[in-house]
Design an enzyme around this catalytic site. Structure first.
Site, PDB file in Angstrom:
ATOM      1  N   ARG A 158       0.814  -1.213   0.000  1.00 33.70           N
ATOM      2  CA  ARG A 158       0.000   0.000   0.000  1.00 33.70           C
ATOM      3  C   ARG A 158       0.854   1.273   0.000  1.00 33.70           C
ATOM      4  O   ARG A 158       0.487   2.270  -0.591  1.00 33.70           O
ATOM      5  CB  ARG A 158      -0.887  -0.024   1.238  1.00 33.70           C
ATOM      6  CG  ARG A 158      -2.243   0.558   0.994  1.00 33.70           C
ATOM      7  CD  ARG A 158      -3.173   0.263   2.123  1.00 33.70           C
ATOM      8  NE  ARG A 158      -2.434  -0.113   3.336  1.00 33.70           N
ATOM      9  CZ  ARG A 158      -3.004  -0.611   4.413  1.00 33.70           C
ATOM     10  NH1 ARG A 158      -4.301  -0.791   4.437  1.00 33.70           N
ATOM     11  NH2 ARG A 158      -2.297  -0.923   5.476  1.00 33.70           N
ATOM     12  N   LYS A 186       1.040 -19.485   6.096  1.00 33.46           N
ATOM     13  CA  LYS A 186       0.182 -19.738   7.234  1.00 33.46           C
ATOM     14  C   LYS A 186      -0.066 -18.431   7.981  1.00 33.46           C
ATOM     15  O   LYS A 186       0.775 -17.548   7.866  1.00 33.46           O
ATOM     16  CB  LYS A 186       0.793 -20.795   8.140  1.00 33.46           C
ATOM     17  CG  LYS A 186       1.828 -20.279   9.157  1.00 33.46           C
ATOM     18  CD  LYS A 186       2.183 -21.355  10.125  1.00 33.46           C
ATOM     19  CE  LYS A 186       1.693 -21.060  11.507  1.00 33.46           C
ATOM     20  NZ  LYS A 186       2.606 -20.307  12.349  1.00 33.46           N
ATOM     21  N   HIS A 237       6.891 -23.723   6.577  1.00 33.95           N
ATOM     22  CA  HIS A 237       8.346 -23.580   6.434  1.00 33.95           C
ATOM     23  C   HIS A 237       9.103 -24.767   7.039  1.00 33.95           C
ATOM     24  O   HIS A 237      10.262 -24.987   6.716  1.00 33.95           O
ATOM     25  CB  HIS A 237       8.841 -22.232   6.965  1.00 33.95           C
ATOM     26  CG  HIS A 237       9.000 -22.159   8.449  1.00 33.95           C
ATOM     27  ND1 HIS A 237       7.943 -21.952   9.293  1.00 33.95           N
ATOM     28  CD2 HIS A 237      10.099 -22.252   9.249  1.00 33.95           C
ATOM     29  CE1 HIS A 237       8.389 -21.921  10.543  1.00 33.95           C
ATOM     30  NE2 HIS A 237       9.691 -22.093  10.547  1.00 33.95           N
ATOM     31  N   LYS A 278      12.937 -27.157   5.853  1.00 38.07           N
ATOM     32  CA  LYS A 278      14.148 -27.345   6.659  1.00 38.07           C
ATOM     33  C   LYS A 278      14.911 -28.564   6.157  1.00 38.07           C
ATOM     34  O   LYS A 278      14.329 -29.607   5.887  1.00 38.07           O
ATOM     35  CB  LYS A 278      13.780 -27.545   8.139  1.00 38.07           C
ATOM     36  CG  LYS A 278      13.299 -26.264   8.802  1.00 38.07           C
ATOM     37  CD  LYS A 278      13.005 -26.502  10.265  1.00 38.07           C
ATOM     38  CE  LYS A 278      12.285 -25.321  10.878  1.00 38.07           C
ATOM     39  NZ  LYS A 278      13.167 -24.303  11.412  1.00 38.07           N
ATOM     40  N   GLU A 320      10.840 -24.271  22.274  1.00 39.16           N
ATOM     41  CA  GLU A 320      11.414 -22.957  21.959  1.00 39.16           C
ATOM     42  C   GLU A 320      11.729 -22.217  23.247  1.00 39.16           C
ATOM     43  O   GLU A 320      11.064 -22.436  24.260  1.00 39.16           O
ATOM     44  CB  GLU A 320      10.417 -22.138  21.142  1.00 39.16           C
ATOM     45  CG  GLU A 320      10.060 -22.765  19.813  1.00 39.16           C
ATOM     46  CD  GLU A 320       9.151 -21.845  19.007  1.00 39.16           C
ATOM     47  OE1 GLU A 320       9.677 -21.096  18.178  1.00 39.16           O
ATOM     48  OE2 GLU A 320       7.934 -21.862  19.239  1.00 39.16           O
ATOM     49  N   ASP A 361      -0.966 -22.602  16.122  1.00 40.92           N
ATOM     50  CA  ASP A 361       0.295 -22.012  15.659  1.00 40.92           C
ATOM     51  C   ASP A 361       1.325 -23.081  15.260  1.00 40.92           C
ATOM     52  O   ASP A 361       2.088 -22.880  14.318  1.00 40.92           O
ATOM     53  CB  ASP A 361       0.872 -21.134  16.777  1.00 40.92           C
ATOM     54  CG  ASP A 361       2.104 -20.356  16.348  1.00 40.92           C
ATOM     55  OD1 ASP A 361       2.025 -19.673  15.310  1.00 40.92           O
ATOM     56  OD2 ASP A 361       3.137 -20.441  17.040  1.00 40.92           O
ATOM     57  N   HIS A 375       3.077 -27.426  11.593  1.00 40.46           N
ATOM     58  CA  HIS A 375       4.442 -27.964  11.648  1.00 40.46           C
ATOM     59  C   HIS A 375       4.517 -29.361  12.293  1.00 40.46           C
ATOM     60  O   HIS A 375       5.154 -30.268  11.761  1.00 40.46           O
ATOM     61  CB  HIS A 375       5.368 -27.018  12.423  1.00 40.46           C
ATOM     62  CG  HIS A 375       5.324 -25.599  11.958  1.00 40.46           C
ATOM     63  ND1 HIS A 375       5.197 -25.239  10.640  1.00 40.46           N
ATOM     64  CD2 HIS A 375       5.385 -24.421  12.643  1.00 40.46           C
ATOM     65  CE1 HIS A 375       5.196 -23.913  10.541  1.00 40.46           C
ATOM     66  NE2 HIS A 375       5.303 -23.399  11.742  1.00 40.46           N
TER      67      HIS A 375
HETATM   68  C1  BG6 Z   1       6.118 -20.241  13.266  1.00 40.72           C
HETATM   69  C2  BG6 Z   1       5.288 -19.953  14.475  1.00 40.72           C
HETATM   70  O1  BG6 Z   1       5.323 -20.779  12.249  1.00 40.72           O
HETATM   71  O2  BG6 Z   1       7.155 -21.150  13.600  1.00 40.72           O
HETATM   72  C3  BG6 Z   1       6.145 -19.416  15.594  1.00 40.72           C
HETATM   73  O3  BG6 Z   1       4.277 -19.004  14.168  1.00 40.72           O
HETATM   74  C4  BG6 Z   1       7.323 -20.331  15.870  1.00 40.72           C
HETATM   75  O4  BG6 Z   1       5.390 -19.235  16.785  1.00 40.72           O
HETATM   76  C5  BG6 Z   1       8.054 -20.665  14.582  1.00 40.72           C
HETATM   77  O5  BG6 Z   1       8.189 -19.672  16.761  1.00 40.72           O
HETATM   78  C6  BG6 Z   1       9.118 -21.727  14.822  1.00 40.72           C
HETATM   79  O6  BG6 Z   1       9.913 -21.859  13.675  1.00 40.72           O
HETATM   80  P1  BG6 Z   1      11.457 -22.240  13.750  1.00 40.72           P
HETATM   81  O7  BG6 Z   1      11.870 -22.309  12.329  1.00 40.72           O
HETATM   82  O8  BG6 Z   1      12.124 -21.167  14.546  1.00 40.72           O
HETATM   83  O9  BG6 Z   1      11.507 -23.569  14.451  1.00 40.72           O
END
Ligand code: BG6
Length: 477
Positions: free
Chosen positions: A46, A142, A172, A176, A210, A229, A234
């Protein structure tokens, strides 16, 4: 290997994902010689600005997130590829300009790095202004919906203008390096596959721990929680890669068909098979309620669950999944615990312990296979368990820092037209169909999540899931 000449349009080019991941990732692929110098990357958002201002913005993002010096000549070369169009996703402004910029002969990809609420508006305008045709590709991020209904609606919206083979839904985790390695380990070795079933595997643990909290993105996260999430996407993908049948070929639909069968075979979760947690303030560190800025929140920042797959291969072998924020360490791993040998021939040697295969996804990617050997020394036959430890960095002579990160790889796959590492619409819907009742049951209940200390291994309650089955979580470290 360089990809074909392409035009990539990034909607939401001034946003966080573009700054952190997409632009730095493209820069690294450019430096690696994979992006033809004739390709174009067109930012669309935008903000009213010209090509120069966008290049300056991109240069700042790339310096910060790709760790490159502002005066690096390769950066200047890369910036030459960049252009910008100010666009009104819900109006008519900018679209004719965009059409003029996108070339006919090149591969065309359109990255929707915007809120899902805009997917329909953008898709419609791309079609109405004649910018796309049946060869164009779109990339979406996502969250792909927040439940089955919204995911179906999104799929239907995109399907009005694009065929499934044109839609690249990013998870994503699939990009990896080590996640793809799961398939190599399973299907390129004879060693594991004959044992890869309920007859020989006692249980599987999948952990994505994490150390970060949700500060800074609390308003998104609080409406999402760990299940939406991390689990629906994932964790589910990791589970599929571990549990699926061998696809007949490493081909997008063959792989995705097998993953889909796993998701469809998941049994509904029993209420006692899930523990939710929320990290609490510990004096030094803020708690989830501070970070999310919602003092009433019941959203889970941690979840542990026992999952059963109802098919021949996995009948009787549970999969334990856990993921959480603000835990003791950042570690993602999959641990496969085999059954104990049926009979021990060694009297007084100590009971043989079960073999265990641990695949570490991040950090320190590698594999560790625990085997029994004789304890060295004169004491007669005593058994001891030792690790056959392989760090990929040591074995391959690289620490992985030269490997493309997940986004780089996935964007290059879009240009190559390879959908293997992207989620198909039916997969996403099946995953929501399984998680929806879990989320609904929680929303209908009045329970509060179990508190856990920041820097711990999660709530005590999660131990119960394992203890009642006479099993233990692996340590998070
Ligand atoms: C994201 C989530 O999709 O993946 C996050 O929204 C999370 O909350 C992240 O921290 C983790 O990804 P990675 O690559 O750091 O393991």
């Amino acid at each position: 290997i360089p990809v074909d000449d392409f035009d990539l349009v990034i909607f939401g080019a001034t946003g966080d994902l573009a700054h952190r991941k997409i632009l730095p990732g493209l820069f690294r692929r450019f430096v690696a010689g994979q992006i033809p110098a004739t390709s174009r990357i067109i930012g669309a958002a935008r903000t009213e600005q010209d090509d120069h201002a966008f290049r300056d913005e991109a240069a700042r993002a790339i310096s910060e997130f790709a760790g490159v010096k502002a005066n690096d000549p390769r950066l200047a070369q890369f910036l030459d590829l960049l252009g910008y169009v100010a666009i009104d996703a819900r109006g008519e402004g900018g679209w004719t300009d965009l059409k003029a910029r996108v070339r006919d002969g090149a591969v065309q990809a359109f990255y929707f790095s915007v809120a899902p609420a805009l997917f329909g508006d953008i898709a419609e305008r791309l079609a109405n202004f004649g910018i796309v045709d049946s060869r164009s590709r779109i990339v979406v991020e996502k969250p792909f919906g927040r439940d089955l209904d919204s995911a179906r609606a999104l799929n239907a919206t995109l399907a009005r203008h694009f065929d499934e083979h044109q839609i690249y839904r990013i998870d994503h985790y699939l990009g990896k390096e080590t996640v793809q390695n799961l398939m190599a380990v399973r299907f390129a070795n004879i060693l594991f596959e004959p044992l890869w079933n309920a007859q020989f595997i006692d249980h599987v643990q999948i952990t994505v721990a994490e150390t970060v909290g949700v500060a800074g993105r609390g308003s998104y996260y609080d409406k999402s929680g760990a299940i939406r999430d991390m689990v629906q996407n994932h964790m589910m993908q990791l589970l599929c890669l571990i549990a699926m049948e061998p696809p007949y070929h490493f081909d997008p639909d063959a792989v995705r068909d097998e993953k889909l069968k796993v998701i469809r075979a998941l049994e509904p979760l029993e209420p006692g098979d899930i523990v939710r947690g929320q990290y609490q303030a510990d004096g030094r560190e803020p708690g989830y309620l501070d970070d999310s800025e919602n003092p009433e929140s019941r959203t889970e920042s941690y979840v542990a669950m026992k999952v059963r797959i109802s098919n021949w291969r996995w009948q009787g072998t549970p999969f334990y999944l856990r993921t959480g924020k603000k835990l003791r360490a950042r570690t993602s791993e999959i641990a496969i615990t085999f059954k104990e040998p049926p009979h021990s021939i060694f009297e007084d040697a100590g009971a043989p312990k079960a073999n265990e295969l641990v695949i570490r996804l991040q950090p320190n990617e590698g594999m560790n296979l625990k085997v029994m050997i004789k304890e060295p020394g004169p004491g007669g036959m005593r058994l001891v368990q030792v690790p056959l430890d392989m760090s990929f960095a040591d074995a391959l002579g690289t620490d992985g820092s030269d490997m493309p990160d997940a986004y780089e790889r996935l964007i290059m796959d879009v240009i190559r037209g390879n959908q293997t590492l992207f989620m198909r619409g039916d997969e996403v819907e099946a995953a929501w169909a399984w998680t929806d009742p879990i989320i609904d049951a929680w929303e209908d209940s009045k329970r509060l999540p179990e508190p856990y200390d920041a820097g711990s291994s999660g709530p005590e309650e999660a131990l119960r899931l394992m203890h009642r089955d006479n099993r233990r979580w692996r340590e998070i470290r």
